[in-house]
Design a protein around this motif. Sequence first.
Motif: not given
Length: 333
Positions: A211-224, A260-268
């Motif tokens: 859940t945290r992985y998906l959230d960080a990726f979606e927000r593109y918070d690379i530090d997190a 270029g992956c910023r603002n991607s859509r994701l699915m687990l």
Amino acid sequence: MTSVLRGVSGELDPRLLEHRRELTGYCYRMLGSSFDADDAVQETMVRAWKSLGDFEGRSSLRSWLYRIATNVCLDQLSGRQRRALPMDLSGQSWSPVEASLAAKRPAEAWVEPVLDRQVLPEDGDPAERAVARESVRLAFVAALQHLPPRQRVVLLLRDVLRWRADEVAELLDSTVASVNSALQRARATLAAVGGDPEERPLDADHRELLTRYLDAFERYDIDAFVKLLHEDATQHMPPFEMWLGSAADIGTWMLGPGSGCRNSRLMLTEANGSPAVAQWRPTDDGGHVPWALHVLEIEDGRIRHITSFLDLDNDLFARLGLPVAAPEGVAVP
């Protein structure tokens, strides 16, 4: 496939179809490609359908189908070079710069992903399901490719599918002594290349990590994002030969060539017995297109390894049965 399985009445023959999923898993482990496995199962079903009237029942239908599938796979493997993963090709990680993308190989060079739903049983004994899941892990499938084809058959039938030595000998028209010798050599090779399957159960802590992985990726918070990785985490991206050897390098890549992956859509989802994330990357016109299937290896509460299968030819998602259209936001089945 269904068109070749219709009898004179036009009805599908359930005796063949009920074995399709497990045969796909067997062929995938043999061939290292879900797409080649589909072709092998298709050919197996064609041959079985044509010969079903001559099947005398001296062995079980399942054993008979495995014999056909084995012969199909051995035919496909004849003269082929083994499939691999980028980390198998070089012991040295690459720099997280765009120039590292210069080295690229065709799809046939790489071990390819498979969705769990294509190859793993839906129900049954939990211990058997655990063995099946571990036996489609990317590291194990890549290690299998080091084995000569007949040793691969023996190891899969004996150690994964739990056949008796005499059953394997009958399938291969061989002897029990020969089967046992091949199994011993195959196990030694797997141990040498680090291919012994290791069970990694997905517990509640792992689900929270995802859940945290998906959230960080979606927000593109690379530090997190980087904090979710082991310091020596690795990532590779078939069809490119490059691979990254630390969390810091992965973060640098995502902020640089991978930005270029910023603002991607994701699915687990689940692939190769592991959690996986399907990614749709944004386009200049505001849409999203299939981009990658990221297979994750989790160890001790963090991400140990990311295998990112890139959909550069715009057919990976379609061939795996993943949606081509991006979901709205993060999708968690």
